[in-house]
Design an enzyme around this catalytic site. Structure first.
Site, PDB file in Angstrom:
ATOM      1  N   TYR A 285      44.224 -33.320 -43.703  1.00  0.00           N
ATOM      2  CA  TYR A 285      44.151 -34.619 -43.028  1.00  0.00           C
ATOM      3  C   TYR A 285      44.502 -34.539 -41.532  1.00  0.00           C
ATOM      4  O   TYR A 285      43.793 -35.078 -40.683  1.00  0.00           O
ATOM      5  CB  TYR A 285      45.074 -35.633 -43.719  1.00  0.00           C
ATOM      6  N   ASP A 320      40.570 -40.400 -49.065  1.00  0.00           N
ATOM      7  CA  ASP A 320      40.037 -41.738 -48.784  1.00  0.00           C
ATOM      8  C   ASP A 320      39.614 -41.874 -47.320  1.00  0.00           C
ATOM      9  O   ASP A 320      38.669 -42.575 -46.999  1.00  0.00           O
ATOM     10  CB  ASP A 320      41.088 -42.788 -49.104  1.00  0.00           C
ATOM     11  N   LYS A 392      45.321 -41.364 -57.045  1.00  0.00           N
ATOM     12  CA  LYS A 392      45.604 -42.536 -56.204  1.00  0.00           C
ATOM     13  C   LYS A 392      44.302 -43.192 -55.755  1.00  0.00           C
ATOM     14  O   LYS A 392      43.482 -42.577 -55.083  1.00  0.00           O
ATOM     15  CB  LYS A 392      46.420 -42.114 -54.982  1.00  0.00           C
TER      16      LYS A 392
END
Lengths: 541, 266
Positions: A285, A320, A392
């Site tokens: 990330y 995400d 998640k």
């Protein structure tokens, strides 16, 4: 839901390829250290505090040795050496000497004398290393006993005796909400209010710039933008509020923060001893979305996950985010490929599947016909491929609007996918997503809305099955095959090269670009890091 | 927009019937839900000038907070004819038309520099306009052969943005501001305009965008134009080309259609 008919051999192949990807990066990771890893080592030994300019003592120490050119031996070596010179010295006192005094190991001419000190330093650190790990273990034990006593989630599911990861076993997804006022005391109040109406997990969003600063701020803070600074004291303030509230509510409440950015491993340690339950922690990330140097991030994620593994914390990965820049339909397979890679790195750091909260999101363009079916396909696919993982599920953010009534309905469908596909953790969508950081009432509306959907659809997942020749199955099979093909490419060219070419999230990050490369240091053959050594040896038992 | 005399056009909110003035409010009071809290909410709404408030619901949003949805009527009237808003007039040109106009009329590639400034780390807005991928099926400015687009990314300092724009001889600067907590976006934007004025850089087109930005706010801050949520890359490109043609005194092709600077919907 009844399982999608997917080919387990492809899943197996994906895992093998991801393991190969992680394995080849590990040749680099295992030969290097970083300034943030070394600062974490000092923190593990109890070194704390800042000077009058707000610079942490751990930064002063590590920077001094880096400038001297001897950090390649590991800061632990010099700490041990300094401790050995005066018996009875604490690590804190030794660190002060290392930062401001006349410590050993700062002169290039000293190097010849190092050899005689290795065993002395190792011996001086034996007891401090034991204490450091005991502190992590004690915090974990405290979390586990509170959870066993109170239970977790709306069904208060009781843990098996042998389970040592805090999690839910049945019932709808755990409800995860965000607080982000900038003021830690307001955050604590809002965390309590959210818990009182049903939230299980509270994340305190960080101030926007924090991932890019190369030190951890100190003390309680009341001013931040888009979030609140992550500091050890702020962790304590929120934990104390939740400790108090969970007794009143009779169910365990979880706290989340961010082990990401340039201080990834330091935050992991602070979270471990302040009893945080989850950490946003992703192998890639920071590289993709914060332009942090790839080498730096990949080294830092490993050490942070070694600590996280020992602490029994659940990680949340950030796939995400890929869909906020790349298209959620075209790039669905990159999310899955990244989940396999995150999983492979996590296994290498000693995490168990039950600690891997792989992330994915409801980000398909709402204007697309049958977008709901595509969301179901992806969510069910991820659920099935990672069955023991606390997956998640993240809400829509990109295709949201200032029309809060429309956005609230989007969140309703999101909740439906979450419960119908048995997601483990659901970050609740906010109707005001594209307007402001959530108001107290926005969180209330999100929680009560989710409660309705979760209750109304309680057993839905066990009632539905997919048409073998239908669109959902076809979509899931295609995404899996595409992910496998992508992993094949990444495995053959290497992760650094794949990231540089923009394979993930349409973002290109060269191996030597981005922030923080100057903080990556090749380890000397005599590199010392008893904390890492201990964490590694225990994890492999 | 100067009109000599205007016919007044008084309006108020339309609920169920014209001019009933019915509105809805929702808010939270920092007291536990109770009959007393309900009465406090009712009186509060009355103080706002709303008559006959109906508390549709009071919900405990935590032990110490109560959440209200309230309906009521307002007698406040506004003269619609009296309102002037500088609308952004953006031609509805296709990507191809825009490139052809640049090539044939401006006769050189345009340089557009964009950044998300200050401490704001959210690149979603600037990426939607500049990156190849674009937004809502509308290609980003990087995809335009006659536009040289430079995305400086997030957390760019105003001073860096200005020096980079000068170095690249930018025709237009796009500033994205996502984080609006405590009006940090306004302060930061105003600082950029001040810096540009001081450096005599007012010839460069300066555009502001973000979820809480509209054309009116941007103009007040000293920007040339502001773009709210839902703005597509081609609208920004068309605006830049139109302004540059204007400045050269060149005629702008017809098919002008005004778009509001505010919310562009879903």
């Amino acid at each position: 839901m009844q399982p999608l008919p997917i080919d387990d051999r492809i899943v197996q192949r994906c895992r093998e390829l991801a393991a190969a990807v992680a394995g080849s990066v590990h040749r680099f990771i295992d030969a290097h250290t970083t300034v943030s890893i070394e600062r974490t080592v000092l923190r593990c030994y109890g070194v704390d505090g800042v000077d009058d300019q707000g610079v942490p003592l751990v930064n002063r120490c590590v920077d001094r040795y880096r400038q001297a050119g001897t950090l390649e031996y590991g800061i632990a070596f010099f700490l041990g050496w300094t401790l050995s010179r005066r018996p009875g010295t604490t690590p804190q006192e030794a660190a002060e000497e290392m930062a401001y005094g006349d410590p050993p190991g700062l002169l290039a001419s000293d190097v010849a004398s190092f050899a005689a000190q290795f065993e002395v330093a190792d011996a001086a650190l034996r007891e401090p290393t034991r204490k450091a790990l005991a502190a992590i273990d004690a915090a974990r034990a405290q979390r586990l006993s509170t959870w066993r006593r109170l239970g977790l989630g709306s069904t208060h599911s009781a843990p098996n005796a042998d389970c040592n990861i805090v999690r839910a076993f049945d019932g709808p997804p755990l409800k995860y909400v965000i607080v982000a006022t900038g003021n830690i005391y307001d955050d604590a109040d809002q965390a309590r209010a959210a818990a009182q109406v049903g939230a299980d997990i509270i994340a305190v969003i960080r101030s926007t710039a924090q991932s890019l600063i190369d030190y951890v701020p100190y003390g309680a803070t009341t001013e931040g933008y888009g979030g609140t600074w992550a500091t050890q004291e702020n962790f304590r303030i929120v934990r104390a509020a939740l400790d108090d509230e969970q007794e009143r509510l009779g169910r365990y409440l979880q706290q989340v923060n961010y082990s990401s950015g340039l201080c990834m491993p330091e935050i992991a340690y602070l979270a471990a001893i302040e009893r945080l339950d989850m950490l946003l922690n992703d192998a890639m990330y920071g590289i993709l979305f914060r332009d942090i140097n790839p080498r730096r991030t990949l080294c830092d994620q490993h050490f942070s996950r070694r600590i996280i593994g020992r602490a029994g914390i659940v990680i949340n990965t950030g796939e995400d985010n890929y869909l906020t820049t790349a298209d959620a339909v075209e790039s669905a397979h990159t999310v899955l490929a990244s989940q396999f890679i995150n999983e492979a790195f996590a296994y290498r750091a000693g995490l168990r599947a039950e600690q891997m909260g792989l992330g994915h999101a409801f980000e398909i363009d709402k204007a697309l016909p049958d977008s709901f079916l595509l969301e179901i396909a992806q969510a069910q696919l991820v659920r099935q491929i990672f069955p023991r993982h606390p997956i998640k599920w993240m809400p829509a953010t990109k295709h949201k609007s200032g029309d809060i009534f429309w956005s609230h309905r989007v969140d309703g469908l999101f909740d439906l996918v979450g419960v119908a596909t048995d997601q483990s953790i659901e970050l609740l969508g906010m109707m005001t997503e594209s307007i402001h950081t959530p108001f107290l009432q926005d969180r209330y509306a999100a929680i009560t809305g989710a409660d309705y959907v979760f209750s109304a659809c309680r057993s839905l997942s066990s009632e539905l099955q997919f048409r073998p020749d239908g669109r959902v199955v076809a979509r899931a099979q295609k995404v899996l095959q595409d992910a496998c093909d992508l992993l094949d490419v990444v495995a053959s060219e290497g992760l650094f090269s794949a990231i540089a070419r923009g394979i993930f999230a349409d973002v290109k990050r060269p191996e030597t670009g981005g922030r923080g490369l100057e903080g990556v240091i090749a380890r000397h053959a005599q590199y010392r890091n008893p904390i890492l050594q201990e964490l590694t040896e225990c994890a492999s038992l | 927009m100067s009109v000599v005399s205007k016919t007044p056009q008084p309006i108020r909110p339309y609920g169920d019937r014209r001019d009933d003035g019915r509105i809805q409010l929702s808010f939270t009071l920092p007291v536990p839900a109770s009959d007393k809290a309900r009465e406090a909410a009712r009186r509060y709404v009355e103080k706002l000038g709303v008559s006959n408030p109906v508390i549709a619901t009071m919900q405990p949003a935590g032990h110490d907070f109560s959440f209200f949805v309230v309906y009521g009527a307002t007698s406040v009237v506004i003269d619609f004819a009296d309102i002037e808003v500088p609308e952004i007039k953006t031609p509805t040109w296709s990507v191809k038309e825009i490139n052809t106009l640049i090539k044939e009329r401006l006769k050189r590639r345009l340089v557009i520099v964009g950044a998300c400034t200050g401490s704001d780390a959210h690149t979603v807005g600037i990426d939607a306009i500049l990156n190849m991928k674009g937004y809502a099926g509308d290609k980003g400015l990087e995809a335009y052969p006659w536009i040289d687009a430079h995305n400086l990314g997030a957390q760019v300092d105003n001073v860096v943005l200005i020096s980079k724009s000068r170095e690249l001889s930018a025709d237009a600067i796009l500033v994205s501001q996502i984080i609006t907590q405590r009006d940090v976006h306004i302060e930061n934007s105003r600082q950029l305009v001040d810096l540009m004025r001081r450096q005599g850089l007012r010839d460069t087109l300066l555009l502001l965008g973000g979820p809480r930005i509209d054309n009116k706010l941007a103009r007040e801050l000293g920007f040339d134009a502001g773009f709210g949520p839902g703005t597509k890359p081609s609208q920004v490109a068309a605006y830049v080309v139109q302004e540059l043609l204007h400045r050269r005194g060149e005629p702008v092709p017809s098919s002008l259609s005004p778009i509001p600077g505010g919310d562009g919907g879903h």
